[in-house]
Scaffold this motif. Structure first.
Motif, short mmCIF file in Angstrom:
data_model
loop_
_atom_site.label_atom_id
_atom_site.label_comp_id
_atom_site.label_asym_id
_atom_site.label_seq_id
_atom_site.Cartn_x
_atom_site.Cartn_y
_atom_site.Cartn_z
N ILE A 246 39.80 25.10 49.21
CA ILE A 246 40.61 25.01 49.69
C ILE A 246 42.75 24.82 48.66
CG2 ILE A 246 41.92 22.41 50.51
CD1 ILE A 246 39.07 21.24 50.58
N HIS A 247 43.40 26.02 50.92
CA HIS A 247 44.98 26.04 49.80
C HIS A 247 45.88 24.77 50.55
CE1 HIS A 247 44.20 29.86 49.07
NE2 HIS A 247 43.26 30.06 50.15
N GLY A 248 46.26 24.44 49.51
CA GLY A 248 47.64 22.94 49.70
C GLY A 248 46.95 22.17 49.55
N ALA A 249 46.25 21.82 48.60
CA ALA A 249 45.00 20.98 48.51
C ALA A 249 46.13 20.06 47.94
CB ALA A 249 44.02 21.37 47.16
N ALA A 250 47.23 19.89 47.59
CA ALA A 250 47.54 18.72 46.85
C ALA A 250 48.83 17.70 48.78
CB ALA A 250 48.76 18.73 45.94
N GLY A 251 48.38 18.72 49.61
CA GLY A 251 49.47 18.52 50.91
C GLY A 251 48.62 17.40 51.77
N GLY B 66 52.15 21.58 38.28
CA GLY B 66 52.14 20.19 38.05
C GLY B 66 51.24 19.45 38.74
N ARG B 67 49.75 19.67 39.69
CA ARG B 67 48.90 19.66 40.66
C ARG B 67 48.02 19.18 39.99
NH1 ARG B 67 53.38 17.00 43.61
NH2 ARG B 67 53.93 18.68 45.48
N ARG B 68 48.32 19.56 38.81
CA ARG B 68 46.51 19.90 38.24
C ARG B 68 46.00 18.38 37.80
NH1 ARG B 68 43.22 23.09 34.57
NH2 ARG B 68 44.81 24.38 34.51
N1 NAP Z 1 46.10 23.26 63.90
C1 NAP Z 1 46.08 21.34 63.47
O1 NAP Z 1 45.92 21.17 64.50
C2 NAP Z 1 47.31 21.56 62.51
C3 NAP Z 1 46.71 19.83 62.23
C4 NAP Z 1 47.78 19.18 60.91
C5 NAP Z 1 48.00 20.70 60.05
N2 NAP Z 1 48.06 21.93 60.65
C6 NAP Z 1 48.92 22.81 59.79
O2 NAP Z 1 48.69 22.69 58.59
C7 NAP Z 1 49.52 23.10 57.62
C8 NAP Z 1 49.57 22.24 56.77
O3 NAP Z 1 49.98 21.15 56.86
P1 NAP Z 1 49.82 19.79 56.08
O4 NAP Z 1 51.01 18.24 56.38
O5 NAP Z 1 48.70 19.89 54.49
O6 NAP Z 1 51.12 20.25 55.22
P2 NAP Z 1 51.94 19.43 53.78
O7 NAP Z 1 52.00 18.72 53.76
O8 NAP Z 1 53.66 19.81 54.11
O9 NAP Z 1 51.67 20.63 52.71
C9 NAP Z 1 52.45 21.17 51.56
C10 NAP Z 1 51.24 21.33 50.47
O10 NAP Z 1 51.65 22.57 50.50
C11 NAP Z 1 51.31 23.30 49.40
N3 NAP Z 1 51.54 24.47 49.39
C12 NAP Z 1 52.96 25.17 49.63
N4 NAP Z 1 52.40 26.91 49.62
C13 NAP Z 1 50.83 26.50 48.85
C14 NAP Z 1 50.79 28.15 48.77
N5 NAP Z 1 51.19 29.10 48.65
N6 NAP Z 1 49.79 27.56 47.86
C15 NAP Z 1 48.76 26.83 48.13
N7 NAP Z 1 49.24 25.80 48.69
C16 NAP Z 1 50.65 25.64 49.25
C17 NAP Z 1 52.23 22.93 48.44
O11 NAP Z 1 51.61 22.13 47.11
P3 NAP Z 1 52.13 22.74 45.31
O12 NAP Z 1 53.02 21.59 46.05
O13 NAP Z 1 50.99 22.33 44.44
O14 NAP Z 1 52.62 24.17 46.10
C18 NAP Z 1 52.17 21.42 49.03
O15 NAP Z 1 51.43 19.99 48.30
C19 NAP Z 1 50.92 23.20 58.58
O16 NAP Z 1 51.64 24.02 58.94
C20 NAP Z 1 50.63 22.18 59.65
O17 NAP Z 1 51.38 22.47 60.58
C21 NAP Z 1 47.50 22.36 61.61
#
Ligand code: NAP
Length: 347
Positions: free
Chosen positions: A174-179, A203-205
């Motif tokens: 899972i990429h961006g697992a803290a989001g 810092g997310r560890r």
């Molecule tokens: N297709 C759909 O139906 C759908 C539905 C929902 C969301 N989305 C899309 O999915 C994406 C994610 O949504 P979200 O709401 O989860 O975003 P989010 O909450 O803004 O995600 C932020 C997280 O992304 C992490 N991150 C940033 N760059 C990274 C990288 N290179 N590698 C790993 N982690 C990274 C950050 O982690 P760190 O702070 O640890 O860096 C932060 O915790 C967005 O573009 C959104 O539009 C699409």
């Protein structure tokens, strides 16, 4: 005679005026695509309830990444209609009107849900929503927590189980697992017996291991592909270079599900892997399942910060940093429910 007519008119206008006032609501809206500065607090007509729908007095609205992606007019230029747009999909509140043919929901019920992608509008005092898109909010779970959850939980469920069809014993990266989506996806995968490798910054560890991740990869310290291989699925919440480097860590027949952009068909064929880009859809039934997990304390919803509705632009600026831990929320009414219950984190 004329005096009586005037008096009658005045008496008629007073209740009409009062009713008109009730029919108006405060909302955050933008009249053109652009920076967070285009978000304005306005008074608009409250939506009317209709057959199969309920009207909800919104207590809290989730701030989802997609809200500002649409607002910028960037990757979502194909959005079906132009501004003015009231943003927002996830909400939690109390039903104040019920349309014809609605069963299972009544005035006064606390509910949460997600509006369809084509018709946002949750940054407002009222939403009118199809009953098939809502679920009852568990007692003891705050409106803020419930508003944060719908889009992340539906996206995660539909990606992991609807599209990737993950089963117990398999492994997902899972990429961006803290989001917002990532931290819910991590927990839903673990609850189904799936092994989770989670990427995040340094810092997310503790946060991600605390949520149950089996392995943490600090993407700022090393390329994830150096330590990850042969996974059954990748959940891509980042896109671009992260998506491109993900093809190589899948086992043959494995699948990458991107929330951001379509995977490269040529790469998929060449490597014998599968890939799909998905778009989330509302589902009250799925939210009922999630609500049970929340009520039982098996799901933690991380809220980094709650903002008043009028601070929507500040919330968007923070979300645009792409460094939010969990979700941001807009509060429209004070939240009386306890946050300690239901496995919910702050606030
Ligand atoms: N297709 C759909 O139906 C759908 C539905 C929902 C969301 N989305 C899309 O999915 C994406 C994610 O949504 P979200 O709401 O989860 O975003 P989010 O909450 O803004 O995600 C932020 C997280 O992304 C992490 N991150 C940033 N760059 C990274 C990288 N290179 N590698 C790993 N982690 C990274 C950050 O982690 P760190 O702070 O640890 O860096 C932060 O915790 C967005 O573009 C959104 O539009 C699409």
């Amino acid at each position: 005679m004329i005096r009586h007519l005037l008096l009658g008119l005045v008496l008629l206008l007073v209740p009409l005026g009062a009713q008109a006032e009730i029919q108006r609501m405060e909302a955050v809206r933008y009249a053109r695509y652009g920076s967070p500065d285009v978000l304005k607090v306005v008074k608009v007509r409250a939506p009317d309830v209709r057959k199969g729908f309920v009207r909800v007095r919104v207590h809290a609205a989730g701030v989802n990444t997609i809200d500002w992606e649409i607002r910028k007019g960037g990757p979502f230029t194909g959005f079906p209609y132009p501004p003015p747009i009231i943003p927002g999909y996830g909400f939690s509140g109390v039903i104040d009107a019920v349309g014809k043919d609605v069963e299972g929901f009544a005035v006064g019920d606390a509910v949460f849900g997600m509006l369809p992608l084509a018709t946002p509008g949750a940054y407002a005092e009222y939403v009118v929503v199809d009953v098939r898109a809502i679920a009852h909010k568990p007692d003891g779970v705050s409106h803020a927590i419930a508003a944060a959850l719908p889009m992340p939980a539906l996206t995660a469920s539909q990606a992991l189980f609807g599209t990737a069809k993950l089963k117990a014993g398999q492994t997902v990266l899972i990429h961006g697992a803290a989001g917002g989506v990532g931290h819910i996806a991590l927990q839903l995968a673990k609850a189904s017996g799936v092994r989770v490798i989670a990427t995040g910054s340094t810092g997310r560890r503790e946060f991600l291991l605390g949520l149950g991740a089996d392995q943490f990869v600090d993407y700022t310290a090393q390329p994830f592909e150096q330590v990850v291989r042969d996974v059954d699925a990748v959940l891509d919440t980042v896109g671009g270079d992260t998506l491109e480097r993900s093809y190589g860590v899948l086992k043959p027949g494995g699948i990458v599900v991107s929330l951001v952009e379509p995977p490269d068909e040529g790469e998929l064929r060449r490597r014998g892997i599968r890939g799909e880009a998905i778009l989330v859809a509302p589902s009250g039934k799925m939210l009922e399942v999630v609500a049970r997990e929340l009520a039982a304390g098996r799901l933690r919803v991380e809220i980094e910060q709650v903002f008043p509705l009028a601070a929507a632009a500040t919330a968007h600026r923070r979300s645009e940093s792409r460094r939010v831990r969990g979700r941001l929320v807009l509060s429209l009414l004070p939240d009386e429910a306890s946050d300690a219950a239901g496995g919910a984190s702050r606030p």
